[in-house]
Design a protein around this motif. Sequence first.
Motif, short mmCIF file in Angstrom:
data_model
loop_
_atom_site.label_atom_id
_atom_site.label_comp_id
_atom_site.label_asym_id
_atom_site.label_seq_id
_atom_site.Cartn_x
_atom_site.Cartn_y
_atom_site.Cartn_z
N ASP A 282 0.81 -1.21 0.00
CA ASP A 282 0.00 0.00 0.00
C ASP A 282 0.85 1.27 0.00
O ASP A 282 0.44 2.28 -0.59
CB ASP A 282 -0.92 0.02 1.22
CG ASP A 282 -2.26 -0.63 0.93
OD1 ASP A 282 -2.42 -1.22 -0.16
OD2 ASP A 282 -3.15 -0.57 1.80
N ASN A 283 1.99 1.26 0.69
CA ASN A 283 2.83 2.45 0.81
C ASN A 283 4.30 2.11 0.62
O ASN A 283 4.77 1.08 1.11
CB ASN A 283 2.64 3.11 2.19
CG ASN A 283 1.35 3.90 2.29
OD1 ASN A 283 1.20 4.93 1.63
ND2 ASN A 283 0.42 3.41 3.09
N GLY A 284 5.01 2.99 -0.08
CA GLY A 284 6.43 2.79 -0.32
C GLY A 284 6.71 2.11 -1.64
O GLY A 284 5.82 1.94 -2.48
N VAL A 285 7.96 1.72 -1.81
CA VAL A 285 8.38 1.06 -3.04
C VAL A 285 8.14 -0.44 -2.91
O VAL A 285 8.49 -1.05 -1.90
CB VAL A 285 9.88 1.32 -3.31
CG1 VAL A 285 10.37 0.47 -4.48
CG2 VAL A 285 10.10 2.79 -3.62
N ASP A 286 7.52 -1.03 -3.97
CA ASP A 286 7.41 -2.49 -3.97
C ASP A 286 8.81 -3.06 -4.16
O ASP A 286 9.46 -2.81 -5.16
CB ASP A 286 6.44 -2.98 -5.05
CG ASP A 286 6.83 -2.56 -6.45
OD1 ASP A 286 7.63 -1.61 -6.59
OD2 ASP A 286 6.37 -3.18 -7.42
N GLN A 287 9.25 -3.83 -3.20
CA GLN A 287 10.65 -4.24 -3.14
C GLN A 287 10.83 -5.72 -3.42
O GLN A 287 10.00 -6.54 -3.06
CB GLN A 287 11.22 -3.93 -1.75
CG GLN A 287 11.18 -2.46 -1.39
CD GLN A 287 11.50 -2.23 0.07
OE1 GLN A 287 12.02 -3.11 0.76
NE2 GLN A 287 11.21 -1.04 0.55
#
Length: 298
Positions: A282-287
């Motif tokens: 939902d939040n941030g970079v998909d890592q």
Amino acid sequence: MRIGRFFLAAILIATMLFPISAMAENDPRDAIAAPGGTNLFLFYYRNYYGSNFYVDGQNLDSNADFDMQFGMFRLAHFWDIGGGWIWSADVVQPFASMEFDSDVLFPTTSGSNSDGIADTTVATHINTPFLYNEGDTKFGMSAGFYLTAPTGEYHSEKAANVGSNRWTYRLEATPVVFIKGPFVYELTGEVQLFSDNDECTPLHLEEEKEAVYHIQNHVSYNLSDSFWLGLSYYYLTGGETTLAGINQNDDALTQTLRFSANYQLAPTVQLLLQYNTDVDRDNGVDQSYIGGRMAFCF
């Protein structure tokens, strides 16, 4: 004081980017204690990368550039305290070099970067004796506590930091450690609690962070006496932040898969290779990351 949405996204990416779960996640068979008297030295290396930056479940930038070289040293000792109970203590020291760029978040600059020593963690675990131990079937339990100190590199003027400038308290319980012949299953639940960061952003605003909840499932299988494969599923939620009294609506909801292969190189040396990827964020970079771990027993 009014802070725009894009400015907030830029100054808060540290909590969205740096994989706080890196030290909050177990690997397969971590919940199985070593015999009393054992010392373990472990070295981890991971190359994290990602290109989609999410805010509130929406893809804010599909051409972002996130790259991090992550390393971690870990030293553990195990004590046999009688009756089959095993107590252990760990010291964990991560370090990282992180770069993040986005034409959407940083249209006039080359992005943000940070490198150096990350926050130091000390931990302790207690393992029960096997509560059921018949033939090739065993069942036990484990619990742990982690204390992370704000010792890492942190600069309030930077959007990305390898340190967090806050204390973290992690409570972990593994009510299921089930072994059936070559098959091992572990179920772990945990909660992370955080102190406030009173130097967030160049304005030195106070940032509060709510609890993070984590569920981990690990399945592993021996293909031989020296080689096993593992599959892990992680579910993480919570961690909503409040900046200067303003709720940021940035709580996490992340699901991750990890594939592991472990080989016994020598009686006292193990090599663990891994591929890890987010399947929902939902939040941030998909890592994602490709990494490994060397474990030395002495």
